[in-house]
Design a protein around this motif. Structure first.
Motif, PDB file in Angstrom:
ATOM      1  N   TYR A 187       0.821  -1.212   0.000  1.00  0.00           N
ATOM      2  CA  TYR A 187       0.000   0.000   0.000  1.00  0.00           C
ATOM      3  C   TYR A 187       0.853   1.259   0.000  1.00  0.00           C
ATOM      4  N   SER A 188       0.356   2.275  -0.702  1.00  0.00           N
ATOM      5  CA  SER A 188       0.968   3.597  -0.623  1.00  0.00           C
ATOM      6  C   SER A 188       0.656   4.182   0.754  1.00  0.00           C
ATOM      7  N   PRO A 189       1.465   5.130   1.219  1.00  0.00           N
ATOM      8  CA  PRO A 189       1.199   5.716   2.533  1.00  0.00           C
ATOM      9  C   PRO A 189      -0.194   6.344   2.660  1.00  0.00           C
ATOM     10  N   ASP A 190      -0.760   6.869   1.552  1.00  0.00           N
ATOM     11  CA  ASP A 190      -2.095   7.465   1.629  1.00  0.00           C
ATOM     12  C   ASP A 190      -3.217   6.446   1.424  1.00  0.00           C
ATOM     13  N   GLY A 191      -2.869   5.175   1.130  1.00  0.00           N
ATOM     14  CA  GLY A 191      -3.866   4.119   0.965  1.00  0.00           C
ATOM     15  C   GLY A 191      -4.648   4.156  -0.327  1.00  0.00           C
ATOM     16  N   ARG A 192      -4.260   5.008  -1.271  1.00  0.00           N
ATOM     17  CA  ARG A 192      -5.003   5.134  -2.531  1.00  0.00           C
ATOM     18  C   ARG A 192      -4.508   4.227  -3.653  1.00  0.00           C
ATOM     19  N   SER A 193      -3.318   3.661  -3.484  1.00  0.00           N
ATOM     20  CA  SER A 193      -2.762   2.826  -4.552  1.00  0.00           C
ATOM     21  C   SER A 193      -1.905   1.717  -3.975  1.00  0.00           C
ATOM     22  N   LEU A 194      -1.594   0.764  -4.849  1.00  0.00           N
ATOM     23  CA  LEU A 194      -0.705  -0.344  -4.502  1.00  0.00           C
ATOM     24  C   LEU A 194       0.441  -0.365  -5.500  1.00  0.00           C
ATOM     25  N   ALA A 195       1.656  -0.536  -5.001  1.00  0.00           N
ATOM     26  CA  ALA A 195       2.789  -0.851  -5.866  1.00  0.00           C
ATOM     27  C   ALA A 195       2.813  -2.376  -5.934  1.00  0.00           C
TER      28      ALA A 195
END
Length: 113
Positions: free
Chosen positions: A22-30
């Motif tokens: 998860y990205s730190p803001d929770g909007r995307s995944l690497a």
């Protein structure tokens, strides 16, 4: 979501999508996207479901977001073997971090002063 809840399928692109973080803001995944025999780092937008490929190697793995979320670090195969690389989340800025030794699971750590 990062907070939990019912499981649902998120990806429909590529043959496999692996090693998500998860990205730190929770909007995307690497994640690692396997398609056409190449493992590349991609960014999955959780709202739209779209995956944007960020790397172009043949064996890129283990993506990890920087604490601020603007950069992803990952392991890749360079001309001399395993190395680390970074890419901005918009895909515009790429950098190879050459070093000696074997690299597999890069991760960010806090700055110690």
């Amino acid at each position: 979501s990062a907070e939990g809840g019912d499981a649902r399928r998120l990806t429909f692109q590529g043959r496999q999508n692996l090693r998500a973080s998860y990205s730190p803001d929770g909007r995307s995944l690497a994640l690692v996207n396997l398609d056409g025999g190449r493992y590349r780092v991609g960014l999955l937008d959780l709202a739209s479901g779209d995956i944007r490929l960020l790397s172009d190697g043949r064996l890129d793995e283990s993506p990890s977001f920087a604490p601020g979320g603007a950069v992803v670090i990952y392991a890749t195969q360079g001309p001399r073997g395993a190395e680390l690389a970074t890419v901005s989340v918009d895909g515009r800025v790429r950098q190879s971090l050459r070093q000696t030794g074997d690299v597999r699971e890069p991760a960010w750590s806090p700055l110690v002063r």
